[in-house]
Enzyme design. Structure first.
Site, mmCIF file in Angstrom:
data_model
loop_
_atom_site.group_PDB
_atom_site.id
_atom_site.type_symbol
_atom_site.label_atom_id
_atom_site.label_comp_id
_atom_site.label_asym_id
_atom_site.label_seq_id
_atom_site.Cartn_x
_atom_site.Cartn_y
_atom_site.Cartn_z
ATOM 1 N N THR A 197 0.881 -1.187 0.000
ATOM 2 C CA THR A 197 0.000 0.000 0.000
ATOM 3 C C THR A 197 0.915 1.232 0.000
ATOM 4 O O THR A 197 1.373 1.649 -1.050
ATOM 5 C CB THR A 197 -0.953 0.006 1.214
ATOM 6 O OG1 THR A 197 -0.202 -0.173 2.405
ATOM 7 C CG2 THR A 197 -1.985 -1.094 1.080
ATOM 8 N N LYS A 234 3.601 -7.025 4.080
ATOM 9 C CA LYS A 234 3.395 -5.606 3.758
ATOM 10 C C LYS A 234 3.010 -4.890 5.041
ATOM 11 O O LYS A 234 2.480 -5.486 5.970
ATOM 12 C CB LYS A 234 2.323 -5.416 2.693
ATOM 13 C CG LYS A 234 0.909 -5.776 3.070
ATOM 14 C CD LYS A 234 0.123 -4.817 3.909
ATOM 15 C CE LYS A 234 0.196 -3.388 3.404
ATOM 16 N NZ LYS A 234 -0.676 -2.510 4.305
ATOM 17 N N THR A 249 0.942 -7.408 12.868
ATOM 18 C CA THR A 249 0.654 -6.003 12.633
ATOM 19 C C THR A 249 0.585 -5.631 11.171
ATOM 20 O O THR A 249 0.783 -4.483 10.827
ATOM 21 C CB THR A 249 1.746 -5.147 13.279
ATOM 22 O OG1 THR A 249 2.987 -5.500 12.679
ATOM 23 C CG2 THR A 249 1.799 -5.370 14.750
ATOM 24 N N GLU A 260 6.202 4.457 7.299
ATOM 25 C CA GLU A 260 5.804 5.730 6.691
ATOM 26 C C GLU A 260 6.566 6.925 7.247
ATOM 27 O O GLU A 260 6.467 7.234 8.438
ATOM 28 C CB GLU A 260 4.307 5.953 6.923
ATOM 29 C CG GLU A 260 3.439 5.063 6.051
ATOM 30 C CD GLU A 260 1.960 5.146 6.419
ATOM 31 O OE1 GLU A 260 1.644 5.756 7.441
ATOM 32 O OE2 GLU A 260 1.149 4.591 5.657
ATOM 33 N N ASN A 300 0.042 10.777 6.402
ATOM 34 C CA ASN A 300 -1.186 10.322 7.036
ATOM 35 C C ASN A 300 -2.274 11.375 7.122
ATOM 36 O O ASN A 300 -3.414 11.070 7.471
ATOM 37 C CB ASN A 300 -0.866 9.740 8.408
ATOM 38 C CG ASN A 300 -0.209 8.389 8.264
ATOM 39 O OD1 ASN A 300 -0.796 7.469 7.714
ATOM 40 N ND2 ASN A 300 1.036 8.295 8.694
#
Lengths: 395, 395
Positions: B158, B180, B191, B271, B390
């Site tokens: 993603t 992933k 997770t 991220e 985010n």
């Protein structure tokens, strides 16, 4: 509108060089009586700053005639030497107040160190420069006045951009207060420094009950960044100078209103925040569960960044609710963002594009459909400015 | 170095239009046997995505012949209709595998829907476009190959910037895997999405014990952003194709190594992260306490922003430790950052300016001096890029 609004209190705020640029950095609040009642709540962090350890003892003694507060250093994680610094500050303050012609405390021709509470805020892990702090206390004693509430509120600021003060009127008596706090704002207790004053007549038990009831539904439900401080202190001083003894309910209501006002001012000035978020949890089986759900959402970085991005991402809210032990059925939960029920029965409902998140105030309403209880937790978004401010704070 | 490294597995990754720009978005992993053993661990979030609810049932059945994984949509918080979508995907996959000439699964001339696990990842709260997904599964069945592990790993990405695969060799048998996950990375369970494969011969009990032991010390100790997902799934498929049955210890060691490798790849690609942080808690009274302390530090936004700012702010670390219930005395705790003991006995020690935080790898060592137990939790810093990514993800 400050700690000196109630009768029987004087205060001062002075610049001692703890902070750079001549900013006010030491505050002093003195209770001139006739009473010297006190109640206190402190951080539940097990790593407690020296002034917290000291002030907990002082409050247990039941008499507080003065509070010294400094910014520019937390005096936390400073070992036995840091505790001695706090003790020395209290002794120095007591001596200065005793010798000052200014001392008018009824029924006390001298002040003991054990009657002086100390609060500190700033960087953790460094000793305070006592060669600046102690002379500063002397200056503050000389500058004490009935209008000193404003400079006192300014002197306790750290990353706060503005001072926070309040006053709430009773029937012939008043509650005043000041607070500081912009980061490390998370409860489980008081979450910053706060001094409340009242000229009401009240015994220790009444003061303590009022303060605990007030903080439980205000400061304890403010969770700006999930980070609990080592220094959080809320003190309530009572002078009895009005001669009026309100009921427990009346005092609790006024103290709660003062704490709520200050808590909202903290929320409004939180580091880097662009949103003030009320998370209203309704339909909970119990109050603890409602608060647990509110706090889980308040602490979720993906929810907080979504709000910063004006994104009504209710899926992240539901994912946060799902981490709690509260009673609820996942397929029964409803979520509204600013009045739009974007989630009903755990799935998409109203069009998320209807949600207007352009303003500063955001209300998230979560209906657990598990009982009759409601509670609100307040938080902020997670912004670039928060990251910037906290990645550069100590360097 | 992938799920197709062990004998007995084929895989494929195809583009179906769930993601834009022609990116691969559906992966299929098929176990050709002779065995079809499986173990699984799933998110402990109470808000579970439809594919998690489905796959938990499938794993309980004890036989998995295929796993379908899609990016481009989590199929979480989608209600009964979302669960029907998952069910339909499993039925469609089973039928396609049964009719495909490609089907070589030993001992099974047909595949049942209850033998097909499903994993989904992407935005929460929206239905999957079944008109794209189901034809995509058909394409994936046709493209199955012994070299399909690489495109399969790519299809489950993603916000990942690169695919994650691994392989660990045993004595005549192998463990392969793909994973992933770049956000919503926090444990209490697996997770992210992860499929592990092995050609070892092992019964259900052995597989389950190996997988639980492995995830407990790897994925469960990875806490990138404190946000637990609704979709986390780790599956271990066993084909038995090597004909070799390793001991429990041998299998556990290899599966743990594979999980550790994948977990470190997730950490490296989290991220917006600029740091990979190992929080080594030593001197703990128990393993749960060591992990609790590590996780409290890992989730503290003030610690994370300080690391982003290359600031060895050990006071924030101690403040985070103080929020836990672990056994320790505040004035006995030592903290080292990248080998420099900046805190000894709860107070400042070595000069913090000696700490070099310019590299990507950071090690925080916390000695509680309360016992003999150690545990490591891994996390990332909190950066501008995390906030950016985010706050813009779903819009």
């Amino acid at each position: 509108m400050s700690v000196t609004t109630p009768q029987g209190f004087r205060a001062a705020g002075v610049a001692t060089g703890l902070k750079t640029g001549g900013a006010l950095d030491v505050a002093l609040v003195v209770n001139d009586g006739p009473d010297a009642g006190v109640a206190g709540v402190f951080t539940s962090n097990r790593v407690k700053a020296a002034p917290v350890l000291w002030s907990e003892q002082v409050v247990r003694g039941g008499v507080v005639r003065a509070v010294v507060l400094n910014s520019g250093g937390a005096n936390a994680c400073t070992g036995p030497a840091g505790f001695q610094d706090t003790h020395a500050t209290a002794e120095h303050t007591a001596a200065a107040l005793t010798t000052a012609a200014a001392l008018t405390t009824a029924g006390a021709d001298q002040v003991g160190a054990g009657e002086v509470a100390i609060c500190s805020t700033g960087l953790i892990g460094e000793r305070l420069p006592m060669d600046k702090l102690l002379p500063g206390v002397g200056t503050a004693v000389r500058e004490l006045s009935r209008t000193g509430g404003a400079p006192a509120a300014e002197a306790i600021m750290t990353t706060d951009t503005r001072p926070k003060s309040t006053a709430v009127s009773g029937d012939g008596w008043t509650v005043g207060g000041m607070a500081k706090g912009a980061g490390m704002l998370a409860p489980a207790m008081a979450t910053m420094l706060c001094v409340l004053t009242t000229d009401a007549v009240a015994d220790w038990k009444t003061l303590d009950a009022a303060l605990r009831a007030a903080t439980r539904v205000t400061f304890d439900r403010l969770d700006s960044d999930g980070c609990m401080s080592t220094n959080d202190t809320v003190l309530l001083l009572a002078s009895g100078a009005s001669g009026i003894a309100p009921s427990q309910a009346e005092l609790t209501t006024a103290v709660t209103a003062a704490c709520h006002d200050l808590a909202q001012q903290l929320l409004a000035d939180a580091e880097g925040a662009t949103k003030q978020v009320a998370i209203e949890v309704v339909g909970a089986a119990g109050e603890d569960e409602a608060v647990e759900v509110g706090r889980a959402v308040a602490r979720n970085n993906l929810v907080k960044t979504a709000l910063f991005g004006n994104d009504p991402n209710w899926g992240r809210i539901l994912a946060a609710v799902g981490t709690t032990a509260a009673e609820f059925e996942p397929d029964a939960v409803d979520v509204a963002v600013n009045g739009i029920w974007v989630c009903r029965s755990g799935a998409a409902a109203e069009d998320r594009s209807k949600v207007d998140l352009t303003g500063r105030d955001v209300t998230i309403r979560i209906d657990l459909h598990a009982g009759p209880v409601a509670a609100t937790v307040w938080t902020n978004d997670l912004s670039h400015a928060y990251v910037h401010e906290n990645s550069a704070y100590s360097t």
